[in-house]
Design an enzyme around this catalytic site. Structure first.
Site, PDB file in Angstrom:
ATOM      1  N   CYS A 109      12.957 -11.515   4.492  1.00  0.00           N
ATOM      2  CA  CYS A 109      12.786 -12.205   3.198  1.00  0.00           C
ATOM      3  C   CYS A 109      14.106 -12.786   2.706  1.00  0.00           C
ATOM      4  CB  CYS A 109      12.173 -11.265   2.168  1.00  0.00           C
ATOM      5  SG  CYS A 109      13.047  -9.702   1.967  1.00  0.00           S
ATOM      6  N   CYS A 163      14.941  -4.741   8.678  1.00  0.00           N
ATOM      7  CA  CYS A 163      14.354  -6.079   8.564  1.00  0.00           C
ATOM      8  C   CYS A 163      14.755  -6.642   7.208  1.00  0.00           C
ATOM      9  CB  CYS A 163      12.833  -6.016   8.661  1.00  0.00           C
ATOM     10  SG  CYS A 163      12.051  -7.625   8.320  1.00  0.00           S
ATOM     11  N   GLY A 199       0.694   0.224  -5.013  1.00  0.00           N
ATOM     12  CA  GLY A 199      -0.559  -0.534  -5.020  1.00  0.00           C
ATOM     13  C   GLY A 199      -1.414  -0.142  -6.196  1.00  0.00           C
ATOM     14  N   CYS A 256       7.187 -12.342   3.177  1.00  0.00           N
ATOM     15  CA  CYS A 256       7.113 -11.156   4.041  1.00  0.00           C
ATOM     16  C   CYS A 256       5.763 -11.151   4.747  1.00  0.00           C
ATOM     17  CB  CYS A 256       7.244  -9.893   3.196  1.00  0.00           C
ATOM     18  SG  CYS A 256       7.072  -8.389   4.185  1.00  0.00           S
ATOM     19  N   CYS A 265      12.298  -1.902   6.514  1.00  0.00           N
ATOM     20  CA  CYS A 265      12.309  -2.938   5.460  1.00  0.00           C
ATOM     21  C   CYS A 265      13.379  -2.660   4.409  1.00  0.00           C
ATOM     22  CB  CYS A 265      10.933  -2.971   4.807  1.00  0.00           C
ATOM     23  SG  CYS A 265      10.872  -3.974   3.318  1.00  0.00           S
ATOM     24  N   CYS A 282       0.821  -1.215   0.000  1.00  0.00           N
ATOM     25  CA  CYS A 282       0.000   0.000   0.000  1.00  0.00           C
ATOM     26  C   CYS A 282       0.854   1.263   0.000  1.00  0.00           C
ATOM     27  CB  CYS A 282      -0.865   0.073   1.251  1.00  0.00           C
ATOM     28  SG  CYS A 282      -1.929  -1.339   1.480  1.00  0.00           S
ATOM     29  N   ASN A 285      -0.609   1.358   5.701  1.00  0.00           N
ATOM     30  CA  ASN A 285       0.382   0.618   4.919  1.00  0.00           C
ATOM     31  C   ASN A 285       1.109  -0.312   5.876  1.00  0.00           C
ATOM     32  OD1 ASN A 285       3.613   1.408   3.459  1.00  0.00           O
ATOM     33  ND2 ASN A 285       2.310  -0.324   3.078  1.00  0.00           N
ATOM     34  N   GLY A 286       1.113  -1.588   5.566  1.00  0.00           N
ATOM     35  CA  GLY A 286       1.786  -2.559   6.422  1.00  0.00           C
ATOM     36  C   GLY A 286       0.911  -3.776   6.608  1.00  0.00           C
ATOM     37  N   TYR A 311      13.647  -3.021  -4.013  1.00  0.00           N
ATOM     38  CA  TYR A 311      12.668  -3.054  -5.092  1.00  0.00           C
ATOM     39  C   TYR A 311      11.485  -2.117  -4.922  1.00  0.00           C
ATOM     40  CZ  TYR A 311       8.810  -4.678  -7.972  1.00  0.00           C
ATOM     41  OH  TYR A 311       7.760  -4.720  -8.843  1.00  0.00           O
TER      42      TYR A 311
HETATM   43  P1  AMP Z   1      10.063 -13.859 -10.428  1.00  0.00           P
HETATM   44  O1  AMP Z   1      11.426 -14.304 -10.033  1.00  0.00           O
HETATM   45  O2  AMP Z   1       9.621 -14.344 -11.754  1.00  0.00           O
HETATM   46  O3  AMP Z   1       9.041 -14.209  -9.369  1.00  0.00           O
HETATM   47  O4  AMP Z   1      10.061 -12.277 -10.545  1.00  0.00           O
HETATM   48  C1  AMP Z   1      11.070 -11.501 -10.009  1.00  0.00           C
HETATM   49  C2  AMP Z   1      10.850 -10.053 -10.392  1.00  0.00           C
HETATM   50  O5  AMP Z   1       9.661  -9.553  -9.776  1.00  0.00           O
HETATM   51  C3  AMP Z   1      11.998  -9.193  -9.911  1.00  0.00           C
HETATM   52  O6  AMP Z   1      12.721  -8.842 -11.034  1.00  0.00           O
HETATM   53  C4  AMP Z   1      11.364  -7.971  -9.291  1.00  0.00           C
HETATM   54  O7  AMP Z   1      11.605  -6.858 -10.110  1.00  0.00           O
HETATM   55  C5  AMP Z   1       9.885  -8.274  -9.210  1.00  0.00           C
HETATM   56  N1  AMP Z   1       9.413  -8.342  -7.826  1.00  0.00           N
HETATM   57  C6  AMP Z   1      10.048  -8.820  -6.752  1.00  0.00           C
HETATM   58  N2  AMP Z   1       9.255  -8.730  -5.646  1.00  0.00           N
HETATM   59  C7  AMP Z   1       8.108  -8.173  -6.026  1.00  0.00           C
HETATM   60  C8  AMP Z   1       6.915  -7.793  -5.354  1.00  0.00           C
HETATM   61  N3  AMP Z   1       6.749  -7.990  -4.049  1.00  0.00           N
HETATM   62  N4  AMP Z   1       5.931  -7.226  -6.075  1.00  0.00           N
HETATM   63  C9  AMP Z   1       6.080  -7.049  -7.377  1.00  0.00           C
HETATM   64  N5  AMP Z   1       7.177  -7.376  -8.076  1.00  0.00           N
HETATM   65  C10 AMP Z   1       8.196  -7.935  -7.425  1.00  0.00           C
END
Ligand code: AMP
Length: 484
Positions: free
Chosen positions: A462, A459, A35, A408, A262, A9, A116-117, A268
């Protein structure tokens, strides 16, 4: 852990601005990456001068910010203050009843909340509240906070909130709009970001609260400071009051850690143009790239990012290794973040829709591809296939974070453990699965070096499975029961 409670979020709030709803709309627009399934705004119109009570105006729906709000909605969201929310929820959680901000009428007046959380002990809370007669409208964890506030004998919102928050375990960055004040609160470990900004002109001073500084930038607000972990900040027309959430009743883990911000926000989740936990996200990612190049050099002709999230790390890798940086994959920016769309089939098609390889850059070359993280491995597998089909001679995948080994529970949507490829397979097995010539991840030590911090501040559950709270909140069950 119920899937429907895993939310990603973004939150936003503004106090005392003639264009409160419009600035909230813009703020949410800047936070859209946090989101994409629903958006909502609640505004506060103070009409006391005209003899009537302050009122909340609400508009929320499923969809992207630009699709949810039309001109007419923003015109109806009258008033000088507002809060807003964008939300992504996993399958089952995208009901209209879960779309935030949530609203309620307490004895003290109307109140709206955006969160958010993820509150890890929400099942315990919900059960205790239901046994005591509370009727829940949705399946999200935020609603419990409204019920706790409703049950608190104090009609002073900040005091009631201070007591209610002691019942919660997990991650929360809240913005709350009452009939006469805006409150921002962040859990004692500070999992999710929350910042304070201000807009000053000759005639007025407005305060802004947002998940990320990129939202402040867009509306021309000046960054003031972070909302501190464990802080409740109340903004009203009279004053600004800051209080601490007492943590004595919390589990031991809280007292040994200073905070649990986090690290994945830097890997990312946050936008690279944001400053999160006092650090530039762009710089963190570039430093991950520098570090990765030091740890796992390989001979190659060109370094390419998986755009957009891999770009700063690829730049860092290129600078440290001396291998030229190129865009070998071009991203179509009009496609949403495909990973975020539920359903495996959609995601697989999505990689091809989103990224197009450039044979002119790739043909006959030894390529180093940089991505921010590897979760299930399916995206990397497709990308490597595409690069080879475009003529790449060798493909070396470098991941600018450690292996993702744990889900997570604090507000980022990672799949369950069995779907996390690194939790089940060795690096060599993963390399074979994705079809790379070589594969290397950033080490956890390298990540901490780049972050200039460590597990006492951040944290990284993951990546290392070290969860900073108990996952069911059992330890504080007694506190909950005492407070209900
Ligand atoms: P995959 O290994 O196919 O599951 O996808 C990995 C890719 O998803 C990575 O390159 C990230 O850029 C993206 N990614 C990682 N975590 C998330 C997340 N929580 N939500 C959306 N995209 C993510």
């Amino acid at each position: 852990m119920k899937n429907s409670w895993k939310d990603e979020c973004g939150v936003f709030g503004i106090w005392n601005h003639p264009e409160a709803a419009r600035l909230t709309y813009l703020g949410l627009y800047a936070l859209q990456h946090r989101g994409q399934e629903s958006a909502g705004i609640v505004s506060l119109e103070m009409t006391e001068a005209a003899g009537s009570k302050p009122v909340h105006h609400i508009y929320k729906s499923l969809g992207l910010v630009a699709d949810v709000f039309k001109e007419t909605h923003l015109n109806q969201l009258r008033g000088l203050s507002a809060i807003g929310h964008v939300r992504y929820s996993t399958t089952g959680g995208n009901l209209l009843s879960n779309v935030q901000p949530l609203t309620s009428n307490l004895l003290s007046g109307p109140v709206a909340i955006a969160h958010n959380g993820n509150i890890v002990n929400s099942a315990v809370l919900r059960e205790a509240l239901q046994r005591d007669g509370s009727i829940f409208q949705g399946t999200n964890d935020t609603e419990a906070v409204l019920h706790l506030l409703a049950k608190n004998p104090s009609t002073h919102l900040r005091s009631a909130l201070k007591e209610s928050l002691q019942c919660l375990e997990g991650a929360y960055s809240f913005v709350i709009l009452a009939h006469d004040r805006l409150i921002a609160a962040r859990d004692p470990l500070g999992f999710r970001p929350l910042v304070l900004g201000r807009i000053e002109n000759s005639s007025s001073l407005s305060y802004v609260v947002a998940s990320e500084t990129c939202a402040l930038d867009l509306i021309g607000a000046e960054f003031v400071r972070e909302i501190e972990p464990g802080e409740i900040l109340e903004i009203s027309s009279k004053e600004m009051v800051s209080e601490r959430i007492p943590t004595a009743a919390k589990s031991n883990s809280v007292s040994v850690r200073k905070s649990a911000q986090c690290v994945f926000e830097h890997v990312y989740f946050s936008r690279p143009d944001s400053v999160v936990f006092g650090r530039s996200v762009y710089n963190s990612r570039k430093r991950f790239g520098h570090q990765l190049a030091q740890e796992s050099q390989v001979e190659a002709d060109v370094v390419i990012p998986v755009p957009d999230s891999g770009v700063p790390s690829a730049l860092g890798y290129s600078q440290t290794s001396g291998i030229p940086f190129e865009f070998g994959l071009i991203r179509n920016h009009y496609v949403g973040r495909t990973f975020i769309q539920p359903g495996q089939g959609v995601r697989d098609v999505g990689v091809k829709i989103k990224l197009n390889p450039q044979p002119g850059i790739l043909k006959g070359k030894r390529i180093i591809v940089i991505d921010d993280s590897l979760v299930r491995g399916t995206t990397s597998q497709k990308i490597i296939q595409m690069l080879r089909a475009a003529g790449a001679k060798e493909v070396h995948l470098r991941i600018a974070s450690p292996p993702t080994v744990g889900p997570c529970y604090y507000g980022v949507d990672t799949p369950q453990k069995s779907e996390l490829i690194a939790s089940m397979q060795s690096v060599e097995d993963i390399r074979q699965f994705i079809g790379a010539d070589t594969l290397a991840y950033l080490s956890e030590k390298g990540m901490w070096k780049a972050m200039e911090g460590g597990p006492e501040t951040f944290c990284a559950a993951c990546f290392n499975g070290d969860y900073p709270t108990s996952l069911k909140g059992v330890e504080i069950k007694k506190t909950v029961e005492k407070n209900i």
